[in-house]
Design a protein around this motif. Structure first.
Motif, PDB file in Angstrom:
ATOM      1  N   LYS A 108       2.635   1.764  -1.308  1.00  0.00           N
ATOM      2  CA  LYS A 108       2.686   2.161  -2.715  1.00  0.00           C
ATOM      3  C   LYS A 108       3.234   1.046  -3.610  1.00  0.00           C
ATOM      4  O   LYS A 108       2.723   0.810  -4.706  1.00  0.00           O
ATOM      5  CB  LYS A 108       3.559   3.412  -2.867  1.00  0.00           C
ATOM      6  CG  LYS A 108       3.682   3.904  -4.285  1.00  0.00           C
ATOM      7  CD  LYS A 108       4.492   5.181  -4.364  1.00  0.00           C
ATOM      8  CE  LYS A 108       4.578   5.679  -5.808  1.00  0.00           C
ATOM      9  NZ  LYS A 108       5.295   6.958  -5.898  1.00  0.00           N
ATOM     10  N   TYR A 109       4.270   0.353  -3.144  1.00  0.00           N
ATOM     11  CA  TYR A 109       4.948  -0.629  -4.003  1.00  0.00           C
ATOM     12  C   TYR A 109       4.561  -2.077  -3.719  1.00  0.00           C
ATOM     13  O   TYR A 109       5.043  -2.980  -4.399  1.00  0.00           O
ATOM     14  CB  TYR A 109       6.463  -0.434  -3.911  1.00  0.00           C
ATOM     15  CG  TYR A 109       6.869   0.895  -4.495  1.00  0.00           C
ATOM     16  CD1 TYR A 109       6.671   1.166  -5.840  1.00  0.00           C
ATOM     17  CD2 TYR A 109       7.397   1.899  -3.699  1.00  0.00           C
ATOM     18  CE1 TYR A 109       7.005   2.390  -6.382  1.00  0.00           C
ATOM     19  CE2 TYR A 109       7.743   3.130  -4.240  1.00  0.00           C
ATOM     20  CZ  TYR A 109       7.538   3.365  -5.571  1.00  0.00           C
ATOM     21  OH  TYR A 109       7.865   4.574  -6.115  1.00  0.00           O
ATOM     22  N   TRP A 110       3.673  -2.303  -2.771  1.00  0.00           N
ATOM     23  CA  TRP A 110       3.267  -3.661  -2.431  1.00  0.00           C
ATOM     24  C   TRP A 110       2.499  -4.293  -3.586  1.00  0.00           C
ATOM     25  O   TRP A 110       1.704  -3.639  -4.247  1.00  0.00           O
ATOM     26  CB  TRP A 110       2.385  -3.658  -1.186  1.00  0.00           C
ATOM     27  CG  TRP A 110       2.074  -5.055  -0.737  1.00  0.00           C
ATOM     28  CD1 TRP A 110       0.927  -5.750  -0.954  1.00  0.00           C
ATOM     29  CD2 TRP A 110       2.944  -5.918  -0.026  1.00  0.00           C
ATOM     30  NE1 TRP A 110       1.025  -7.003  -0.424  1.00  0.00           N
ATOM     31  CE2 TRP A 110       2.259  -7.135   0.158  1.00  0.00           C
ATOM     32  CE3 TRP A 110       4.237  -5.795   0.476  1.00  0.00           C
ATOM     33  CZ2 TRP A 110       2.825  -8.214   0.827  1.00  0.00           C
ATOM     34  CZ3 TRP A 110       4.798  -6.868   1.136  1.00  0.00           C
ATOM     35  CH2 TRP A 110       4.102  -8.055   1.313  1.00  0.00           C
ATOM     36  N   THR A 111       2.769  -5.577  -3.837  1.00  0.00           N
ATOM     37  CA  THR A 111       2.012  -6.356  -4.820  1.00  0.00           C
ATOM     38  C   THR A 111       1.610  -7.682  -4.183  1.00  0.00           C
ATOM     39  O   THR A 111       2.223  -8.117  -3.202  1.00  0.00           O
ATOM     40  CB  THR A 111       2.840  -6.657  -6.087  1.00  0.00           C
ATOM     41  OG1 THR A 111       3.935  -7.503  -5.729  1.00  0.00           O
ATOM     42  CG2 THR A 111       3.350  -5.384  -6.733  1.00  0.00           C
ATOM     43  N   ASP A 112       0.618  -8.326  -4.758  1.00  0.00           N
ATOM     44  CA  ASP A 112       0.198  -9.631  -4.245  1.00  0.00           C
ATOM     45  C   ASP A 112       1.330 -10.650  -4.319  1.00  0.00           C
ATOM     46  O   ASP A 112       1.416 -11.544  -3.482  1.00  0.00           O
ATOM     47  CB  ASP A 112      -1.024 -10.144  -5.017  1.00  0.00           C
ATOM     48  CG  ASP A 112      -2.282  -9.364  -4.671  1.00  0.00           C
ATOM     49  OD1 ASP A 112      -2.325  -8.740  -3.589  1.00  0.00           O
ATOM     50  OD2 ASP A 112      -3.216  -9.371  -5.495  1.00  0.00           O
TER      51      ASP A 112
END
Length: 173
Positions: A108-112
């Motif tokens: 849910k909170y992962w970003t590149d």
């Protein structure tokens, strides 16, 4: 002149406090997370806010090997400081942190951007930190940065008493 000691106070509780936290964190790329508050040497680190949820909980991506994660394991009390100079908004929150290794939260909170510190979201070191605030203090402008800046400049030049457009108060959740 502008008198910051006499600016209006507006304490916010419950839903109003959550609304203010979300408003002030919106658009802020980084904040400061302070851990190890019982230690002589407090750990302060910039962190990217992934979200402020409907309950006012702040969410971050972190490493299981980081000093702040180790500090949170010993003492969950933390301070989060948010500064939005472009809006003349400042917020300091006291709260309790929790470390999560749940894959659904990581997803849910992962970003590149997190790829800069990890070898993808499946890296075993990836953790999510939640901070549930319980109190704090905010400083805000009622009129926005430009109007407040003009009022302060006018006061500085003329010595006239003006309302600098500021408001501050306690946050209580």
């Amino acid at each position: 002149m502008a008198d910051m000691d006499n600016q209006p106070k507006e304490n916010l509780m419950a839903a109003d406090a959550v609304k203010k936290i979300k408003e002030m964190a919106e658009g802020v790329n980084a904040c400061l997370l302070q851990t190890g508050l019982k230690e002589i040497s407090v750990n302060i680190i910039p962190m990217s806010i992934q979200e402020v949820d409907q309950d006012g909980v702040l969410w971050f991506i972190s490493s299981s090997e980081s000093e702040h994660n180790h500090n949170i394991e010993k003492d969950q009390h933390v301070i989060v400081t948010i500064q939005n100079d472009s809006k003349f908004q400042y917020l300091s929150l006291n709260g309790y942190a929790q470390i999560h290794s749940d894959k659904s939260l990581i997803e849910k909170y992962w970003t590149d951007l997190a790829n800069a510190w990890f070898e993808g979201k499946d890296d075993p070191r990836v953790r999510v930190i939640s901070v549930r605030p319980n109190s704090g203090h905010y400083w805000d402008t009622k009129n926005g940065k430009i109007v407040s800046g003009i009022k302060m400049l006018f006061s500085a030049i003329t010595g006239a008493d003006v309302d600098d457009g500021g408001v501050d108060g306690q946050i209580i959740l």
